[in-house]
Design a protein around this motif. Structure first.
Motif, short mmCIF file in Angstrom:
data_model
loop_
_atom_site.label_atom_id
_atom_site.label_comp_id
_atom_site.label_asym_id
_atom_site.label_seq_id
_atom_site.Cartn_x
_atom_site.Cartn_y
_atom_site.Cartn_z
N UNK A 266 0.83 -1.21 0.00
CA UNK A 266 0.00 0.00 0.00
C UNK A 266 0.86 1.25 0.00
N UNK A 267 1.94 1.23 0.79
CA UNK A 267 2.86 2.37 0.81
C UNK A 267 3.43 2.60 -0.59
N UNK B 104 0.27 11.80 5.57
CA UNK B 104 1.27 11.33 6.54
C UNK B 104 0.65 10.29 7.48
N UNK B 105 -0.56 10.54 7.92
CA UNK B 105 -1.25 9.60 8.80
C UNK B 105 -1.49 8.26 8.12
N UNK C 112 9.40 6.22 10.10
CA UNK C 112 9.57 5.91 8.67
C UNK C 112 8.59 6.71 7.81
N UNK C 113 7.44 7.02 8.36
CA UNK C 113 6.46 7.81 7.61
C UNK C 113 7.02 9.18 7.24
N UNK C 114 7.82 9.78 8.12
CA UNK C 114 8.46 11.06 7.81
C UNK C 114 9.39 10.93 6.61
N UNK D 123 13.62 1.07 2.16
CA UNK D 123 13.40 1.54 3.53
C UNK D 123 12.44 0.66 4.30
N UNK D 124 11.42 0.17 3.62
CA UNK D 124 10.42 -0.63 4.32
C UNK D 124 10.71 -2.13 4.24
#
Length: 188
Positions: free
Chosen positions: A84-85, A132-133, A148-150, A182-183
């Motif tokens: 999804x990301x 971001x959320x 990691x979201x940042x 990153x993920x």
């Protein structure tokens, strides 16, 4: 010639404003131009929105709604939060390439409305905070660190700016590859 119903006029004005504000800039486009493009009177425009400022807020809210629909549509087929990301990067690429690489409408609006207290800036904050959320929720579901979201937001925003400069989608593909690293996403 038939009369335009109020609901029809509102939709026509929003559609015209969306095209003109995004393409030419918000401050450059006057309400006369929006009304003419929409095929409505200036009185109908003001009757539906009250002011140009409220029209700008409505334009951005509608754009946010359409963006959320696109993200939902693109990510619906992704059962894994990591997928999804990565699909968000695809959504950004599709959205901006379709719109001719004029950049993020929300960030463009912030450059035209520098006052942090302006209602336009509130809509922009809402949009970016929601994105971001969403990313934070996905990385949390994936067992990744919250911060990691940042980093993912920076990749998305950086790819957006770079795509405007290069006028192509490659920055989104590059950012997506970096995000996958990153993920810890291993392609199937």
């Amino acid at each position: 010639m038939g009369r335009t119903r109020p609901g029809d006029a509102r939709g026509k004005v929003l559609k015209a404003a969306s095209t003109l504000f995004y393409r030419d800039g918000i401050h450059v486009v006057g309400v006369d131009t929006v009304a003419a493009e929409a095929g409505v009177t200036k009185a109908a425009l003001y009757g539906n929105f009250g002011s140009k400022g409220r029209l700008v807020v409505a334009y951005l809210r509608e754009r946010d709604r359409l963006w959320q629909e696109q993200v939902d549509e693109i990510t619906a087929a992704c059962p894994d939060p990591r997928e999804r990301v990565l699909a968000v990067f695809d959504a950004y690429e599709a959205w901006l390439s379709r719109d001719g690489y004029r950049g993020c409408a929300f960030l463009n609006a912030t450059s035209e409305f520098p006052d942090p207290a302006d209602p336009v800036r509130e809509v922009v904050r809402h949009h970016k905070t929601a994105l971001h959320g969403y990313l934070r929720a996905q990385v949390t579901r994936a067992g990744e660190p919250d911060g990691l979201a940042d980093e993912l937001m920076l990749l998305l925003e950086g790819a957006t700016v770079r795509s405007v400069v290069t006028q192509d989608a490659e920055p989104f593909r590059t950012a997506k590859r970096l995000a996958a690293r990153l993920i810890g996403h291993q392609p199937a």
